[in-house]
Design a protein around this motif. Structure first.
Motif, PDB file in Angstrom:
ATOM      1  N   TYR A 160      72.824 -66.739  55.862  1.00  0.00           N
ATOM      2  CA  TYR A 160      72.153 -65.510  56.288  1.00  0.00           C
ATOM      3  C   TYR A 160      73.085 -64.310  56.145  1.00  0.00           C
ATOM      4  O   TYR A 160      72.692 -63.267  55.593  1.00  0.00           O
ATOM      5  N   LEU A 161      74.323 -64.441  56.620  1.00  0.00           N
ATOM      6  CA  LEU A 161      75.282 -63.340  56.522  1.00  0.00           C
ATOM      7  C   LEU A 161      75.586 -63.016  55.067  1.00  0.00           C
ATOM      8  O   LEU A 161      75.775 -61.845  54.700  1.00  0.00           O
ATOM      9  N   SER A 162      75.644 -64.042  54.231  1.00  0.00           N
ATOM     10  CA  SER A 162      75.882 -63.828  52.810  1.00  0.00           C
ATOM     11  C   SER A 162      74.745 -63.046  52.175  1.00  0.00           C
ATOM     12  O   SER A 162      74.963 -62.145  51.352  1.00  0.00           O
ATOM     13  N   GLU A 163      73.507 -63.368  52.574  1.00  0.00           N
ATOM     14  CA  GLU A 163      72.335 -62.698  52.008  1.00  0.00           C
ATOM     15  C   GLU A 163      72.280 -61.225  52.378  1.00  0.00           C
ATOM     16  O   GLU A 163      71.963 -60.374  51.547  1.00  0.00           O
ATOM     17  N   ILE A 164      72.593 -60.892  53.636  1.00  0.00           N
ATOM     18  CA  ILE A 164      72.405 -59.503  54.086  1.00  0.00           C
ATOM     19  C   ILE A 164      73.595 -58.606  53.745  1.00  0.00           C
ATOM     20  O   ILE A 164      73.492 -57.380  53.877  1.00  0.00           O
ATOM     21  N   THR A 165      74.715 -59.194  53.323  1.00  0.00           N
ATOM     22  CA  THR A 165      75.877 -58.376  52.963  1.00  0.00           C
ATOM     23  C   THR A 165      76.244 -58.481  51.491  1.00  0.00           C
ATOM     24  O   THR A 165      76.991 -57.647  50.982  1.00  0.00           O
ATOM     25  N   GLY A 166      75.734 -59.512  50.807  1.00  0.00           N
ATOM     26  CA  GLY A 166      76.089 -59.702  49.402  1.00  0.00           C
ATOM     27  C   GLY A 166      77.461 -60.320  49.201  1.00  0.00           C
ATOM     28  O   GLY A 166      77.935 -60.411  48.070  1.00  0.00           O
ATOM     29  N   ARG A 167      78.096 -60.742  50.286  1.00  0.00           N
ATOM     30  CA  ARG A 167      79.418 -61.346  50.192  1.00  0.00           C
ATOM     31  C   ARG A 167      79.311 -62.846  49.913  1.00  0.00           C
ATOM     32  O   ARG A 167      78.284 -63.468  50.164  1.00  0.00           O
ATOM     33  N   ALA A 168      80.397 -63.419  49.402  1.00  0.00           N
ATOM     34  CA  ALA A 168      80.431 -64.842  49.085  1.00  0.00           C
ATOM     35  C   ALA A 168      80.368 -65.677  50.357  1.00  0.00           C
ATOM     36  O   ALA A 168      80.771 -65.226  51.442  1.00  0.00           O
ATOM     37  N   LEU A 169      79.859 -66.899  50.224  1.00  0.00           N
ATOM     38  CA  LEU A 169      79.747 -67.793  51.375  1.00  0.00           C
ATOM     39  C   LEU A 169      81.106 -68.037  52.019  1.00  0.00           C
ATOM     40  O   LEU A 169      81.226 -68.080  53.244  1.00  0.00           O
TER      41      LEU A 169
ATOM     42  N   LEU B  28      81.213 -54.492  57.353  1.00  0.00           N
ATOM     43  CA  LEU B  28      80.898 -54.075  58.721  1.00  0.00           C
ATOM     44  C   LEU B  28      79.815 -53.007  58.723  1.00  0.00           C
ATOM     45  O   LEU B  28      78.898 -53.032  59.548  1.00  0.00           O
ATOM     46  N   ALA B  29      79.908 -52.070  57.773  1.00  0.00           N
ATOM     47  CA  ALA B  29      78.882 -51.030  57.671  1.00  0.00           C
ATOM     48  C   ALA B  29      77.524 -51.637  57.320  1.00  0.00           C
ATOM     49  O   ALA B  29      76.496 -51.267  57.893  1.00  0.00           O
ATOM     50  N   LEU B  30      77.519 -52.592  56.392  1.00  0.00           N
ATOM     51  CA  LEU B  30      76.264 -53.240  56.003  1.00  0.00           C
ATOM     52  C   LEU B  30      75.680 -54.055  57.152  1.00  0.00           C
ATOM     53  O   LEU B  30      74.462 -54.071  57.359  1.00  0.00           O
ATOM     54  N   LEU B  31      76.539 -54.733  57.908  1.00  0.00           N
ATOM     55  CA  LEU B  31      76.069 -55.509  59.064  1.00  0.00           C
ATOM     56  C   LEU B  31      75.418 -54.584  60.091  1.00  0.00           C
ATOM     57  O   LEU B  31      74.382 -54.911  60.676  1.00  0.00           O
ATOM     58  N   SER B  32      76.023 -53.420  60.295  1.00  0.00           N
ATOM     59  CA  SER B  32      75.481 -52.452  61.242  1.00  0.00           C
ATOM     60  C   SER B  32      74.112 -51.962  60.782  1.00  0.00           C
ATOM     61  O   SER B  32      73.166 -51.862  61.569  1.00  0.00           O
ATOM     62  N   ILE B  33      73.988 -51.687  59.475  1.00  0.00           N
ATOM     63  CA  ILE B  33      72.720 -51.208  58.919  1.00  0.00           C
ATOM     64  C   ILE B  33      71.666 -52.308  58.963  1.00  0.00           C
ATOM     65  O   ILE B  33      70.531 -52.088  59.397  1.00  0.00           O
ATOM     66  N   GLN B  34      72.045 -53.507  58.516  1.00  0.00           N
ATOM     67  CA  GLN B  34      71.087 -54.607  58.427  1.00  0.00           C
ATOM     68  C   GLN B  34      70.600 -55.077  59.804  1.00  0.00           C
ATOM     69  O   GLN B  34      69.436 -55.425  59.970  1.00  0.00           O
ATOM     70  N   PHE B  35      71.500 -55.107  60.780  1.00  0.00           N
ATOM     71  CA  PHE B  35      71.112 -55.520  62.122  1.00  0.00           C
ATOM     72  C   PHE B  35      70.511 -54.365  62.927  1.00  0.00           C
ATOM     73  O   PHE B  35      69.927 -54.577  63.995  1.00  0.00           O
TER      74      PHE B  35
ATOM     75  N   LEU C 172      85.557 -53.297  55.876  1.00  0.00           N
ATOM     76  CA  LEU C 172      84.853 -52.096  56.319  1.00  0.00           C
ATOM     77  C   LEU C 172      83.460 -51.983  55.693  1.00  0.00           C
ATOM     78  O   LEU C 172      82.495 -51.630  56.371  1.00  0.00           O
ATOM     79  N   ARG C 173      83.355 -52.286  54.389  1.00  0.00           N
ATOM     80  CA  ARG C 173      82.049 -52.193  53.732  1.00  0.00           C
ATOM     81  C   ARG C 173      81.060 -53.196  54.335  1.00  0.00           C
ATOM     82  O   ARG C 173      79.902 -52.872  54.586  1.00  0.00           O
TER      83      ARG C 173
END
Length: 230
Positions: free
Chosen positions: A47-56, A76-83, A73-74
């Motif tokens: 789930y975290l990989s899907e919403i941030t685009g980061r590797a598993l 963290l910003a995406l997590l803030s936006i997505q959540f 930082l990038r």
């Protein structure tokens, strides 16, 4: 050489000694956000990989139970936006969970977030996925027993030619007069375990599957079509 502090609340020594409790605080808050969205524990990393685009491998470190790491930082910003939560809360700098302020975003970022994806033929890809299973049987999930893997009201395909359990998997079955879907685990020397994906429901242990006349395997689940109702 002596320097002069300008508008900072902490001295250099205080800044070195302060404990911000970033770990495991950030990891705990990420887990809490996923719990609000009914994301099961074994799906956290995906789930975290899907919403941030980061590797598993990268996101798995953020929720590592022993030594959790910090998102960049990038991310963290995406997590803030997505959540939809303030980054200060994710970091533990705010005692109360506050919503993300979309109205305070710079115009360039606002345009990116509000940019609509091009229209797509969603039915075509869906039919392409179901075509190989067209000859199989279809049933509908009733109840929250298998959420979030199979949501209430979701149709699923099952192979009705499989009427016995030779390997672990999700099966459609009839037990004590009721039809249900269960994750069946074979436990050597102990029998089998009929388990729900939803942790709120208890599992059922059966010592001898073949000697249980009121249990019948109707098929093995092969494909689920989940629809998120908003």
């Amino acid at each position: 050489m002596e320097t002069t502090q300008r508008n900072v609340p902490l001295t250099r020594l205080q800044a070195q000694q302060i404990d911000l409790h970033l770990a495991p605080g950030v990891a705990n808050r990420l887990v809490a956000e996923m719990a609000l969205r009914d994301v099961s524990q074994h799906q956290h990393v995906h789930y975290l990989s899907e919403i941030t685009g980061r590797a598993l491998q990268t996101v798995s470190r953020w929720v590592d139970p022993d030594k959790p790491g910090m998102p960049d930082l990038r991310s963290l910003a995406l997590l803030s936006i997505q959540f939809g939560v303030d980054a200060n809360w994710l970091l533990g700098l705010s005692a109360h969970r506050t919503s993300f302020r979309n109205d305070l975003l710079p115009p360039t970022l606002t345009r990116q977030l509000l940019k609509k994806p091009p229209p797509t033929d969603w039915l075509g890809p869906l039919l392409a996925q179901t075509t190989p299973f067209a000859k199989q049987s279809v049933a509908t999930m009733h109840g929250q027993d298998m959420a979030p893997v199979i949501l209430d009201g979701s149709p699923f395909f099952f192979d009705a030619t499989i009427t016995s359990v030779n390997c672990n998997g999700i099966y459609y079955l009839q037990y004590r007069g009721q039809t249900m879907v269960r994750h069946i685990e074979i436990r050597i020397g102990e029998g089998v375990l009929l388990r729900c994906e939803n942790p709120q429901y208890e599992a059922t242990s059966i010592s001898d599957l073949d000697a249980t006349p009121d249990l019948h395997i109707l098929g093995r689940v092969t494909l689920v079509i989940n629809a998120c109702r908003l």
